[in-house]
Design a protein around this motif. Structure first.
Motif, PDB file in Angstrom:
ATOM      1  N   SER A 156       0.849  -1.197   0.000  1.00 43.67           N
ATOM      2  CA  SER A 156       0.000   0.000   0.000  1.00 43.67           C
ATOM      3  C   SER A 156       0.884   1.246   0.000  1.00 43.67           C
ATOM      4  N   GLY A 157       1.996   1.163  -0.708  1.00 44.59           N
ATOM      5  CA  GLY A 157       2.945   2.266  -0.760  1.00 44.59           C
ATOM      6  C   GLY A 157       2.457   3.410  -1.623  1.00 44.59           C
ATOM      7  N   SER A 158       3.394   4.284  -1.986  1.00 44.48           N
ATOM      8  CA  SER A 158       3.036   5.522  -2.679  1.00 44.48           C
ATOM      9  C   SER A 158       2.704   5.248  -4.141  1.00 44.48           C
ATOM     10  N   GLU A 159       1.474   5.560  -4.490  1.00 37.93           N
ATOM     11  CA  GLU A 159       0.968   5.317  -5.841  1.00 37.93           C
ATOM     12  C   GLU A 159       1.031   6.567  -6.706  1.00 37.93           C
ATOM     13  N   THR A 160       0.934   7.737  -6.062  1.00 36.25           N
ATOM     14  CA  THR A 160       0.924   9.003  -6.804  1.00 36.25           C
ATOM     15  C   THR A 160       1.966   9.990  -6.298  1.00 36.25           C
ATOM     16  N   GLY A 161       2.652   9.650  -5.190  1.00 36.05           N
ATOM     17  CA  GLY A 161       3.573  10.590  -4.570  1.00 36.05           C
ATOM     18  C   GLY A 161       2.906  11.510  -3.572  1.00 36.05           C
ATOM     19  N   GLY A 162       1.653  11.229  -3.204  1.00 38.87           N
ATOM     20  CA  GLY A 162       0.914  12.075  -2.272  1.00 38.87           C
ATOM     21  C   GLY A 162       1.461  11.993  -0.862  1.00 38.87           C
ATOM     22  N   LYS A 163       1.278  13.072  -0.097  1.00 35.25           N
ATOM     23  CA  LYS A 163       1.830  13.191   1.255  1.00 35.25           C
ATOM     24  C   LYS A 163       1.341  12.094   2.183  1.00 35.25           C
TER      25      LYS A 163
ATOM     26  N   HIS B  34      13.219 -11.064  -6.843  1.00 33.67           N
ATOM     27  CA  HIS B  34      11.955 -10.609  -7.424  1.00 33.67           C
ATOM     28  C   HIS B  34      10.847 -11.592  -7.083  1.00 33.67           C
ATOM     29  N   THR B  35       9.669 -11.062  -6.687  1.00 35.42           N
ATOM     30  CA  THR B  35       8.509 -11.905  -6.420  1.00 35.42           C
ATOM     31  C   THR B  35       7.338 -11.450  -7.287  1.00 35.42           C
ATOM     32  N   THR B  36       6.305 -12.255  -7.296  1.00 38.18           N
ATOM     33  CA  THR B  36       5.077 -11.904  -8.021  1.00 38.18           C
ATOM     34  C   THR B  36       3.890 -11.848  -7.059  1.00 38.18           C
ATOM     35  N   ALA B  37       4.166 -11.493  -5.810  1.00 40.73           N
ATOM     36  CA  ALA B  37       3.116 -11.489  -4.789  1.00 40.73           C
ATOM     37  C   ALA B  37       2.009 -10.491  -5.107  1.00 40.73           C
ATOM     38  N   PHE B  38       2.373  -9.334  -5.679  1.00 45.62           N
ATOM     39  CA  PHE B  38       1.401  -8.306  -6.034  1.00 45.62           C
ATOM     40  C   PHE B  38       1.773  -7.726  -7.394  1.00 45.62           C
ATOM     41  N   THR B  39       0.828  -7.026  -7.997  1.00 47.16           N
ATOM     42  CA  THR B  39       1.100  -6.318  -9.247  1.00 47.16           C
ATOM     43  C   THR B  39       1.807  -5.007  -8.929  1.00 47.16           C
ATOM     44  N   PRO B  40       2.927  -4.688  -9.587  1.00 44.62           N
ATOM     45  CA  PRO B  40       3.656  -3.444  -9.290  1.00 44.62           C
ATOM     46  C   PRO B  40       2.806  -2.208  -9.593  1.00 44.62           C
ATOM     47  N   PHE B  41       2.987  -1.154  -8.783  1.00 44.02           N
ATOM     48  CA  PHE B  41       2.244   0.086  -9.018  1.00 44.02           C
ATOM     49  C   PHE B  41       2.984   1.318  -8.512  1.00 44.02           C
ATOM     50  N   ALA B  42       4.170   1.179  -7.938  1.00 48.49           N
ATOM     51  CA  ALA B  42       4.834   2.278  -7.232  1.00 48.49           C
ATOM     52  C   ALA B  42       5.068   3.479  -8.136  1.00 48.49           C
ATOM     53  N   TRP B  43       4.893   4.657  -7.541  1.00 48.34           N
ATOM     54  CA  TRP B  43       5.144   5.907  -8.262  1.00 48.34           C
ATOM     55  C   TRP B  43       6.626   6.047  -8.600  1.00 48.34           C
ATOM     56  N   GLN B  44       7.505   5.681  -7.674  1.00 54.11           N
ATOM     57  CA  GLN B  44       8.949   5.765  -7.923  1.00 54.11           C
ATOM     58  C   GLN B  44       9.354   4.625  -8.846  1.00 54.11           C
ATOM     59  N   LYS B  45       9.814   4.951 -10.040  1.00 51.57           N
ATOM     60  CA  LYS B  45      10.174   3.941 -11.034  1.00 51.57           C
ATOM     61  C   LYS B  45      11.670   3.652 -11.066  1.00 51.57           C
ATOM     62  N   ALA B  46      12.397   4.133 -10.082  1.00 48.76           N
ATOM     63  CA  ALA B  46      13.838   3.896  -9.998  1.00 48.76           C
ATOM     64  C   ALA B  46      14.139   3.037  -8.778  1.00 48.76           C
ATOM     65  N   ALA B  47      15.167   2.190  -8.891  1.00 50.85           N
ATOM     66  CA  ALA B  47      15.579   1.384  -7.746  1.00 50.85           C
ATOM     67  C   ALA B  47      16.079   2.272  -6.611  1.00 50.85           C
ATOM     68  N   PHE B  48      16.813   3.334  -6.973  1.00 53.84           N
ATOM     69  CA  PHE B  48      17.369   4.267  -5.991  1.00 53.84           C
ATOM     70  C   PHE B  48      17.025   5.692  -6.413  1.00 53.84           C
ATOM     71  N   TRP B  49      16.712   6.504  -5.426  1.00 56.63           N
ATOM     72  CA  TRP B  49      16.441   7.919  -5.673  1.00 56.63           C
ATOM     73  C   TRP B  49      17.198   8.701  -4.612  1.00 56.63           C
ATOM     74  N   PHE B  50      18.240   9.423  -5.038  1.00 53.70           N
ATOM     75  CA  PHE B  50      19.090  10.187  -4.130  1.00 53.70           C
ATOM     76  C   PHE B  50      18.930  11.675  -4.422  1.00 53.70           C
ATOM     77  N   ASP B  51      18.621  12.443  -3.389  1.00 51.56           N
ATOM     78  CA  ASP B  51      18.416  13.880  -3.528  1.00 51.56           C
ATOM     79  C   ASP B  51      19.296  14.606  -2.516  1.00 51.56           C
ATOM     80  N   GLY B  52      20.244  15.394  -3.004  1.00 53.50           N
ATOM     81  CA  GLY B  52      21.096  16.181  -2.123  1.00 53.50           C
ATOM     82  C   GLY B  52      21.957  15.338  -1.207  1.00 53.50           C
ATOM     83  N   CYS B  53      22.324  14.144  -1.643  1.00 52.07           N
ATOM     84  CA  CYS B  53      23.162  13.252  -0.838  1.00 52.07           C
ATOM     85  C   CYS B  53      24.624  13.395  -1.249  1.00 52.07           C
ATOM     86  N   ARG B  54      25.514  13.125  -0.317  1.00 58.23           N
ATOM     87  CA  ARG B  54      26.953  13.212  -0.568  1.00 58.23           C
ATOM     88  C   ARG B  54      27.607  11.905  -0.111  1.00 58.23           C
TER      89      ARG B  54
END
Length: 623
Positions: free
Chosen positions: A491-498, A558-578
């Motif tokens: 039940s993760g982020s589907e649209t990026g909503g708060k 990788h599993t097939t337990a559920f159908t994928p739907f996540a808003w984030q389409k990248a394995a990693f998302w780094f913002d302002g990291c060093r």
């Protein structure tokens, strides 16, 4: 014998087995006070504490605990069932009040404690070396009503409700839910559960139906209520729903300003808010403290809110061998408090709110809102509660030295003295509860190891909040190792909503938002090593504002337990990291993640030497 002001004091002393019993009669109320020669086992029967009587044990337990003043007492409850009711109908009442105790052990001996109404089962205050163990707690009539979806159309939803266990009345065209001394509507936090797995229903979150259960309703058959309104979704018939009758009502265990507390081998089937709230407590151990749905009563719910919520504790907090199901919020939240300045009164004094965990003598860090970096260290000279203009209570805080001239309204301070090291191991953080898994924000070291995470939302959330809950704690040393993450984010982020439940399996999103490639990060030194990620979707990590982030030696299946739907389409998302390192990880061929997003980062900030070649792309949107 002395008599005066309507009070009679009668005293009798008997010596038996090295114990002295003193009987005190006050206004006709007889209390037995056990005065022990050294540590000993309390004679609970002498206070009227007896199981299986059907009587209210609240007064007897109160008398017994009030007498435990010598230190080293050991209380063993005879096995059986004990009932507890409020002092007066509708009044919040504590059953086990342990105040100012030293070296006290309370062994439930497998006892079952059954509560009615607005009860706080345990409250520990200003006590040291306390252990509570071997008992279970539940409510005869919980403050959540469980129903089953019988029918759903564009105009209404029909719920089948067992009226014997969850009594209700229909009055003036709406439903009211009742207990022995209460009558309540439905709070907005209601959840849907899969009928087969009894987990949070796939891709659903708070009030997924979108129905206002406090509006028009009618009973269309015995035990079936029709709630009118157009639902946002049409879940499968047989889906289970939990309707909350309040949000933060009364906690299960309050631990306030204590030290060396152990709660173990405890099973809580229901509590009216958080399972455990600990404030300003040093050295806390929660071992095999399980907050679980009472399956013998066919329930899917347990606590109304979080499992464990720990604020400005210090020393070592150890949480191990715990498994929760049916929570109304996160498994664990450990954090400090960002105290926001409402007004600068003079050079040494500010007005803030929510500073209840700060005392005179504490050191605090000063932080500026625009950068959120810990800067000057100041010491609190005095603190006093004051009423704010909006009728809420705040605090006037005076410091021993003058404050910097640029520390002003909108900035905040964070307690430096009271922060805990965290050990979180051998726990099961399961999908059968709302929202995220665990929330960790502490400047002391933290280890999260050898746990199973199978959560509806993000498994581990690391924040540092300066704009909503104001929960502080920039990380300085966190290790996440040897855990299994299994099908998280159902039940993760589907649209990026708060208000969705997280973009990635591990989500690091402090309020501080980088705005350039030179912006100094908020968190430091987070290592994610040797874990196994079994995932049906793509997102593994979302991280914002971290210096020294390592993702190393992990296995991704990788599993097939559920159908994928996540808003984030990248394995990693780094913002302002060093100083980010991704290396030596092993990915299943069928795992689809082959992209890495970056924002506000120079090329030198990221080092990838992995078994999989990732395409590094700028994040497609500003979030």
């Amino acid at each position: 014998m002395k008599q005066g002001s309507g009070m009679v004091l009668a005293q009798e002393e008997d010596c038996m087995d090295g114990r002295i019993a003193r009987r005190i009669a006050t206004g006709g109320l007889v209390a037995l006070v056990a005065l022990k020669l050294g540590a000993s086992t309390v004679d609970v029967a002498a206070y009227g504490v007896r199981p299986d009587t059907g009587e209210n044990m609240t007064p007897a337990i109160s008398r017994m605990l009030a007498a435990c003043t010598n230190g080293g007492e050991r209380i063993v409850l005879p096995a059986g069932r004990y009932l507890f009711r409020p002092d007066r109908p509708g009044e919040r009442t504590t059953a086990f009040l342990i105040r100012g105790a030293r070296g006290l052990t309370l062994d439930g001996n497998g006892a079952t404690l059954i509560f009615h109404g607005l009860m706080n089962p345990f409250r520990l205050v200003d006590s040291r070396q306390i252990e509570v163990r071997n008992l279970s707690i539940d409510w005869e009539r919980p403050f959540i009503t469980q129903g089953t979806i019988r029918s759903v159309t564009d105009e209404y939803v029909d719920l089948a409700i067992d009226r014997q266990h969850y009594p209700y009345v229909i009055e003036d065209g709406r439903a009211w839910f009742t207990g022995e001394d209460w009558k309540r509507g439905v709070d907005g936090y209601n959840l849907l559960y899969d009928a087969a797995t009894r987990e949070i229903l796939y891709k659903t979150r708070d009030n997924a139906l979108g129905i206002d259960f406090n509006k028009r309703a009618e009973e269309i058959a015995p035990g079936v209520i029709r709630f009118f309104g157009k639902p946002k979704i049409k879940p499968p018939l047989g889906t289970i729903i939990g309707l909350n009758h309040g949000r933060y009502i009364v906690n299960g265990f309050d631990v306030n300003r204590c030290a060396d507390v152990t709660l173990r081998d405890i099973r809580a089937y229901h509590v009216l808010s958080h399972g455990v709230v600990a404030l300003r407590t040093e050295n806390l151990t929660l071992n095999a403290f399980n907050i679980v749905a009472n399956e013998a009563k066919d329930r899917v719910f347990s606590a109304v809110a979080d499992g464990f919520h720990l604020v400005h504790c210090k020393g070592v907090v150890t949480i191990e061998n715990c498994a929760h199901t049916g929570l109304g919020d996160d498994f664990l939240n450990v954090h400090g408090r960002n105290c926001v300045v409402h007004k600068r009164i003079d050079d040494q004094t500010v007005l803030v709110d929510r500073a209840e965990c700060t005392d005179a003598g504490d050191e605090v860090w000063l932080l500026r809102k625009n950068e959120s970096q810990r800067r000057e260290v100041c010491r609190v000279a005095a603190i006093k509660p004051v009423q704010l203009e909006n009728k809420r209570w705040g605090y006037e805080v005076a410091f021993t030295e003058a404050l910097p001239t640029d520390f002003r309204e909108g900035d905040f301070f964070e307690n430096k003295t009271w922060n805990a090291r965290l050990i979180f191991r051998h726990n099961k953080v399961l999908r059968r509860h709302r929202a995220r898994g665990i929330l960790v924000s502490t400047p002391e070291s933290a280890v999260i190891e050898k746990n199973l995470f199978s959560t509806a939302g993000t498994a581990i959330l690391i924040e540092g909040d300066t704009d909503f809950w104001f929960e502080s704690g920039a990380i300085r040393d966190l290790v996440i190792r040897d855990n299994v993450f299994e099908n998280c984010l159902s039940s993760g982020s589907e649209t990026g909503g708060k208000w969705e439940w997280g973009e990635a399996i591990i989500t690091i999103t402090p309020s501080h938002r980088p705005n350039s490639v030179t912006c100094e990060p908020y968190h430091r030194n987070i290592r994610i090593e040797g874990n196994t990620f079994k995932t049906f979707d793509i997102p593994l990590v979302r991280a914002r504002s971290v210096r020294g982030l390592v993702f190393r030696d992990n296995t991704i299946e990788h599993t097939t337990a559920f159908t994928p739907f996540a808003w984030q389409k990248a394995a990693f998302w780094f913002d302002g990291c060093r100083e980010v390192t991704v290396e030596r990880n092993v990915y299943a061929d069928t795992y689809a993640g082959r992209t890495l997003w970056t924002q506000h980062m120079a090329e030198s900030d990221l080092k990838v030497t992995d078994s999989r070649a990732f395409t590094v792309l700028p994040c497609p949107v500003e979030k």
